[in-house]
Every structure is written in structure tokens, then in C-alpha cells.
Design an enzyme around this catalytic site. Structure first.
Site, mmCIF file in Angstrom:
data_model
loop_
_atom_site.group_PDB
_atom_site.id
_atom_site.type_symbol
_atom_site.label_atom_id
_atom_site.label_comp_id
_atom_site.label_asym_id
_atom_site.label_seq_id
_atom_site.Cartn_x
_atom_site.Cartn_y
_atom_site.Cartn_z
ATOM 1 N N LYS A 192 -9.140 15.591 7.469
ATOM 2 C CA LYS A 192 -7.768 15.362 8.387
ATOM 3 C C LYS A 192 -7.037 14.536 7.755
ATOM 4 C CE LYS A 192 -6.411 12.288 11.257
ATOM 5 N NZ LYS A 192 -4.772 12.298 10.932
ATOM 6 N N SER A 246 -6.126 2.142 7.507
ATOM 7 C CA SER A 246 -5.941 0.434 7.965
ATOM 8 C C SER A 246 -7.440 -0.047 8.729
ATOM 9 C CB SER A 246 -4.904 0.540 8.911
ATOM 10 O OG SER A 246 -5.318 1.199 10.166
ATOM 11 N N THR A 247 -7.310 -1.376 8.134
ATOM 12 C CA THR A 247 -8.653 -2.061 8.881
ATOM 13 C C THR A 247 -8.761 -1.821 10.251
ATOM 14 O OG1 THR A 247 -8.387 -3.559 7.038
ATOM 15 C CG2 THR A 247 -9.380 -4.484 8.970
ATOM 16 N N GLU A 268 -12.918 2.534 3.370
ATOM 17 C CA GLU A 268 -11.820 2.113 2.454
ATOM 18 C C GLU A 268 -10.427 1.547 3.022
ATOM 19 O OE1 GLU A 268 -12.480 1.730 -0.777
ATOM 20 O OE2 GLU A 268 -14.346 2.929 -0.614
ATOM 21 N N CYS A 303 -2.723 0.527 -1.460
ATOM 22 C CA CYS A 303 -3.668 -0.510 -0.733
ATOM 23 C C CYS A 303 -3.968 -1.640 -1.603
ATOM 24 C CB CYS A 303 -5.073 0.057 -0.467
ATOM 25 S SG CYS A 303 -5.775 1.236 -1.661
ATOM 26 N N GLU A 402 -0.876 -7.341 5.882
ATOM 27 C CA GLU A 402 -0.655 -6.354 4.927
ATOM 28 C C GLU A 402 0.631 -5.565 5.212
ATOM 29 O OE1 GLU A 402 -2.999 -2.767 5.098
ATOM 30 O OE2 GLU A 402 -3.128 -2.565 2.723
#
Ligand code: NAD
Ligand code: MN
Length: 498
Positions: A192, A246-247, A268, A303, A402
Site C-alpha cells: 500500500k 510516522s511514529t 520504521e 526520516c 519531527e
């Protein structure tokens, strides 16, 4: 046909391009079953590129069922590794042969400069596929050290159906860091891509088929995270979920896995990487060049961006001055001009996010040294100047969150202990840079840093041989290198009494 050499030749090629916005399920391009589409708008100039299939749970169900069936049939999963290798290498060659079209799709879709789309994204994607293909017939399983009347075999098997959910900043590379080891080890994959950058994944699906990857082994489902992404993450027949993004979403995926079939989840995620420059850095000019590229390359949408520059007080002013000079050569330009090094932000929303962070920096009392503005608005595209803030402390929003844009926060420190303390004072742990001439200080700092990658006297090094991934809330598991194969294989212990 020879490759375009200037902007107008690239624009010419863009005009002749037919853009495919369909999903690929079981080797066939399809609309979403709902018939829904979403608009793919170019951040280069605001132009509509294509209507793209907006897949949902129905398409996820169909793709996963096909992926599972082909896995069980063994057309790919049971092929001898040497045969999968040959197909993977062919796939890599086809990516390279289609470099112009793939690079152009990437530039139009997500705004990065055409020269990097080609030399970094397409080349890096092909390298990942080839490296994993070449590796797969050279890895052996294990025999345990047993008594003479038994044999302990420790073998690796593919996990089955892999769902890969990837972001938009390096769409092809992020996909191929997953596809390389997943396909090489014999799995079936449902990929995806991000709704912000679906076009190259759609094209790659055709190239994979052309290379000889059997239908159903690589399915591509464009669409949104909360629809098709969520459906894959909750699916009972997805054995492993691999993610880059994203986290915040990474955490959500762990919940989905727990709510469904406890699928393996490999993440990741984000970063806020410190780039530490000590007074005794061997070459301040080189450090400045690296610091500039660490925040400006790919519009800062990286990142591992060196977004926190930790500078020792003795060289602070000089280093900021040098970085400011370097950043003058990183000003945005038209992405299809082969000389451009900074392109458009991925979309209006991302530009607004970045401008919002710049405002937060000013509001919280950091000093704006350079940049900070949207530019080239007359193009209809979304462009932001590379930006430097000094007098930042590590608690400010621009130092803790971030940004994913070209905004550098400069934080001053004195001595190694303070540098390490500030560097590690973050929820993230992806990468870090260290600049010093002192061997002992370099090693001590590298060991103390809680991060998956440390770069000494350069920034952002590594190739397919080096694992890539983070500590803490930057994720788990590693992409690249043979360590990546761990994510795509189960270990079986077979004990035989003789
Ligand atoms: P994102 O987390 O918003 O989206 C990533 C992917 O997840 C997209 O395909 C999105 O559609 C999907 N998604 C969103 N919500 C979902 C849900 N509820 N269920 C399932 N899927 C969902 O991230 P992004 O904005 O696309 O990418 C930027 C982020 O990616 C940054 O945080 C960056 O640090 C990170 N990143 C990390 C690495 C790494 O290797 N560590 C590399 C590149 C980017
Ligand atoms: Mn796009």
C-alpha cells in the site's frame, strides 16, 4: 529513446506520459471495487495528474485472498532460490530500463528534483531488489550441534502474506527495501503506497509481472491509511505487517495487530536526529556542507534528517555562518530542471505543517537566521526555503517534534557529556552524526548514543550492506542488509531421532 537533458524535454516527456491510477490485484489492473477514486495533484504546479483508485477493505480482502492462494500454490514460494534470484535481477533491470518514466512519475507526484528521482530513488530501488535477489541463493540454514543419534535442523521459511505500508518521501526506495527481502524469501506481498505518492508503485507492479514474478505475488493497493491501510493491518490472513511512516501510525498498527491475529509488526518510524559537531571537528567546511544537505536534501522530508544540529560553543558562530552560505545553493527550483537540488514539498498540507513549525520556532523565542518563507507561489506549487533557527533549546517544539521539512534547529552545548545528554533527550533514536578528530571521543560518543545508526565525520552514509532502522520510538527491526531477512521468515526447528 535518449533521456531528457533539460526541463523542456522532461516536460515534453511528461505530456506524452499515460498515467495509470489503478490497483493491481492478481496480475490485473483494476479500479477500486467501490468505484471510488481520489485526485492525484502535483505539488510541482498544482496540476491534476490522475484519478487514482481509492481502495478499501473489499480490495484488501481480494488482494490478500489472492496473495494467500498463490503463496499456498507455491508458484513463487516454492521456487528454488536460484530461480527467484534470476527473476529479481530481471526486475531490477526493468526498473533501471524504465528509469526516466519512473523518475518523472516520482517528481510529478511528490515534488522531488528530477536528478535525484533518477539517481537516488530509481537507482536505490533497483539496487535493493538486485542485492536481495543476489543474496538469496547464498544463505544457508543451520544444523544444531546434537548427539550422534539425532539431527536438529534449523530452517527458515517465508512467513506467507506480507502487507507493506509505506510513506511518500522516497516512495520507490521505501517500497523496495520491503519488496527486496519479502519477495526474495518467497512471500506474497500486498503493497500500500502512500495516498500522496501512489504512481510509481502502480508502475512497478507491471514491471514485476514483466520480470516474471507470478501474478498475485505482488499486489498494489493505492488508497488511504484509514481505509485500505487499516483493513490490511486488521486482516486475519496477513501474516506480517511491515511499515515505514510516522511514529503515531506505527503505534496504531501495533494495536490493530493485537486486535486481530497478532501478525508480526515491523516498524520504521520517525526521527529527530542529532548531528553533533565538536570544537575539534576535522574539517568545519565539510561539516557545514553535510549539515546543510542533512536538512535540505529531499526538502528535509527525510526520516534521518539531521534536524538538530548540536554545536560546541567554540565554533558555533562560524559553523552557523558556513551552513547559511551552503544553504544558498539549496534554494528551491523547478523540479524538472535537471540542475534543481530542492523541489516542492509533497503537498499543501505538508507545507502548512512546516510553516506552522517555523511560526512555533519564532513564537517560542528561537532566532530565525535564514529562510522561513514559502517561495515560487506563482508556479501553483508548494515550495519552502531552507530554514535555520539558532538559540534553540531542546525543549522547544522545533527541537522535540519531527518537522519533516527543511528546518534546522541549532542547539549549543559544552563538552561531550552535555552533547550526549541532549542528543539522547528525545523519544526517537534513528540516526546521529558525530564530528571530531579525537578517536576516543568519537567512539565514546557513538557508543553512548541511543540510535540505530551513527555517522562519524560524515552524515547519511551506508549502502545495502548496512542495516537501517531505529531505537526507541523510531521503530523496531531493520531494513537493508541480511538482517532485513529476519522480518520475512519464520524459523523452524525440526528435531529428528535417528
Ligand atoms: P504516515 O505515518 O502518515 O503514513 C505512512 C503510511 O501509513 C501511508 O501509506 C499512510 O496511508 C498509512 N496510514 C496512515 N494511517 C493509517 C492507518 N490508520 N492504518 C494503516 N495505515 C495507515 O507517514 P508519512 O507522512 O507518509 O511519512 C512520513 C513519516 O515517515 C515520518 O515520520 C518519517 O520519519 C517516516 N519515515 C521513516 C523512515 C524510516 O526508515 N525510519 C523512512 C522514511 C520515512
Ligand atoms: Mn502526490
Amino acid at each position: 529513446m535518449s533521456s531528457p537533458t533539460n526541463r523542456s524535454e522532461w516536460e515534453q516527456l511528461a505530456k506524452s506520459l499515460t498515467i495509470n491510477g489503478n490497483a493491481m490485484i492478481n496480475g490485473v489492473y483494476k479500479s477500486a471495487q467501490s468505484g471510488e477514486t481520489f485526485d492525484c495533484i502535483s505539488p510541482v504546479d498544482g496540476r491534476m495528474l490522475a484519478k487514482v483508485a481509492s481502495c478499501d477493505y473489499q480490495d484488501a480482502n481480494m488482494a490478500v485472498a489472492n496473495a494467500k492462494a498463490v503463496f499456498e500454490a507455491g508458484t513463487w514460494s516454492l521456487l528454488p532460490p536460484v530461480k527467484r534470484k534470476a527473476v529479481m535481477i530481471r526486475f531490477a533491470e526493468l526498473l533501471e530500463q524504465n528509469a526516466d518514466e519512473l523518475a518523472l512519475l516520482e517528481t510529478l507526484d511528490m515534488g522531488k528534483p528530477i536528478q535525484f528521482a533518477k539517481a537516488v530513488d530509481v537507482a536505490g530501488a533497483a539496487r535493493a531488489i538486485r542485492w536481495c535477489g543476489e543474496a538469496i541463493d547464498k544463505i544457508y540454514d543451520e544444523i544444531a550441534p546434537t548427539a550422534h543419534n539425532e539431527i536438529g535442523m534449523i530452517t527458515r521459511e517465508p512467513v506467507g502474506v506480507v502487507a507493506a505500508i509505506v510513506p511518500w518521501n522516497f516512495p520507490m526506495i521505501m517500497a523496495c527495501w520491503k519488496l527486496g527481502p519479502a519477495l526474495a524469501t518467497g512471500n506474497s506481498v500486498v503493497l500500500k503506497p502512500s495516498e500522496k505518492s501512489p504512481l510509481t508503485a502502480i508502475k512497478m507492479a507491471q514491471l514485476a509481472l514483466d520480470a516474471g514474478i507470478p501474478k498475485g505475488v505482488l499486489n498494489v493497493l493505492p488508497g488511504f491509511g484509514h481505509t485500505v491501510g487499516k483493513a490490511l493491518a486488521l486482516h486475519m490472513d496477513v501474516d506480517t505487517l511491515v511499515f515505514t511512516g510516522s511514529t503515531k501510525i506505527a503505534k496504531q498498527l501495533m494495536i490493530y495487530a493485537g486486535q486481530s491475529n497478532m501478525k508480526r509488526v515491523w516498524l520504521e518510524a520517525g526521527g529527530k536526529s542529532p548531528n553533533i559537531v565538536f570544537n575539534d571537528a576535522p574539517d568545519l567546511k565539510a561539516a557545514a556542507q553535510a549539515a546543510a544537505s542533512a536538512i535540505a536534501f529531499n526538502q528535509g522530508e527525510v526520516c534521518t534528517a539531521g534536524s538538530r544540529l548540536l554545536v560546541e560553543s567554540g565554533i558555533k558562530d562560524e559553523l552557523i555562518q558556513l551552513i547559511a552560505e551552503e544553504l544558498t545553493s539549496w534554494q528551491p527550483g523547478h523540479p524538472l530542471d535537471p540542475n534543481t537540488v530542492t523541489g516542492a514539498m509533497v503537498d499543501t498540507q505538508q507545507m502548512e505543517n512546516v510553516l506552522g513549525y517555523i511560526k512555533a520556532g519564532e513564537d517560542e523565542g528561537a532566532t530565525l537566521v535564514q529562510g522561513g518563507k514559502q517561495v515560487m507561489a506563482d508556479t501553483g506549487g508548494v515550495y519552502v526555503q531552507p530554514t535555520i533557527f539558532s538559540e534553540v533549546n531542546n525543549k522547544m517544539t522545533i527541537a522535540s517534534e519531527e518537522i519533516f521539512g527543511p528546518v534546522l534547529s541549532v542547539i549549543e552545548f559544552d563538552g561531550m557529556d552535555e552533547a550526549i545528554q541532549i542528543a539522547n533527550d528525545t523519544i526517537y533514536g534513528l540516526a546521529a552524526g558525530v564530528w571530531t578528530s579525537n578517536l576516543s571521543k568519537a567512539h565514546k560518543t557513538a557508543k553512548a548514543l541511543r540510535s540505530g545508526m551513527v555517522w562519524i565525520n560524515h552524515y547519511d552514509g551506508g549502502d545495502m550492506t548496512a542495516p537501517f532502522g531505529g531505537y526507541k520510538q523510531s521503530g523496531n527491526g531493520r531494513d537493508k542488509s541480511l538482517h532485513a531477512f529476519d522480518k520475512y521468515t519464520e524459523i523452524k526447528a525440526t528435531w529428528i531421532a535417528l
